[in-house]
Design an enzyme around this catalytic site. Sequence first.
Site, short mmCIF file in Angstrom:
data_model
loop_
_atom_site.label_atom_id
_atom_site.label_comp_id
_atom_site.label_asym_id
_atom_site.label_seq_id
_atom_site.Cartn_x
_atom_site.Cartn_y
_atom_site.Cartn_z
N HIS A 1 0.85 -0.96 -0.12
CA HIS A 1 0.10 0.38 -0.01
C HIS A 1 0.14 1.44 -0.18
O HIS A 1 -0.07 2.36 -0.44
CB HIS A 1 -0.95 0.16 0.89
CG HIS A 1 -0.09 0.20 2.22
ND1 HIS A 1 -0.62 -0.81 3.51
CD2 HIS A 1 0.16 1.32 2.75
CE1 HIS A 1 0.56 -0.14 4.10
NE2 HIS A 1 0.64 1.04 4.22
N ASP B 1 0.09 -7.68 0.85
CA ASP B 1 0.56 -6.33 1.48
C ASP B 1 1.96 -5.73 1.35
O ASP B 1 2.57 -6.14 2.71
CB ASP B 1 -0.18 -5.87 2.75
CG ASP B 1 -0.11 -4.35 3.19
OD1 ASP B 1 0.26 -3.79 2.22
OD2 ASP B 1 0.17 -3.31 3.59
N SER C 1 4.16 2.13 8.15
CA SER C 1 3.31 1.21 7.27
C SER C 1 5.21 0.79 6.33
O SER C 1 5.66 1.84 6.08
CB SER C 1 2.68 2.13 6.20
OG SER C 1 1.43 2.15 6.88
#
Length: 246
Positions: free
Chosen positions: A65, A109, A202
């Site tokens: 992402h 992911d 992230s």
Amino acid sequence: MQALLFLMALLLPSGAGAEEIIGGVEARPHSRPYMAHLKIITDRGSEDRCGGFLIAPQFVLTAAHCKGREITVTLGAHDVSKSESTQQRIKVEKQIIHKNYNVSFNLYDIMLLKLEEKAELTPTVDVIPLPGPSDFIDPGKMCWTAGWGKTGEKEPTSETLREVELRIMDKEACKMYKHYDYNFQVCVGSSTKLKTAYMGDSGGPLLCAGVAHGIVSYGDSHGKPPAVFTRISAYVPWIKTVINGK
């Protein structure tokens, strides 16, 4: 890449709901030489940030992402607001997202970034080992994550690298996340302690005994643990195939 499903809430790049470190401390400068800071130009032209980590001289591992139109990686950094002599800034030549990545369910992911040139390995820039494909970390184990994300829901992203120690949780602790999959994800952080990765973190690593076992993926939009990390051991064969150019 807006609104990390924190993911859309928690672990996207800072502007998208990505994660940062809550309840942690500033890391000792350059004590984590594998850490990578990602400056991302999104498909909409805005700027975001993520974390990542060097696993080979020309490859950084991060979350899918964190993809964007353009990414520049900074290695050897502690304070990303400064031009430190230890820093190496390298543009990304290719973003390799796992073919099964599902933004709706936050599965697969994981993304490899091939750098335009190999990083020069130094005392402040180095690679970190990955687990074997059958290595699972047991609930109760204490691990670490690090990043330049937010330190609180209403706080800005950090310019200096921060770190926090987190507990590996049983899969039941993440049952509130509808699509949580124990085989491909790790549940991290006790709900009784306000310690977690948060927006801007992230793509950063989950570090257990010097090995990168996870990648910051998503969590609660208000930064309440536990959070979900991508389980690296499930992807080791894919990672090796990509790096070896097969």
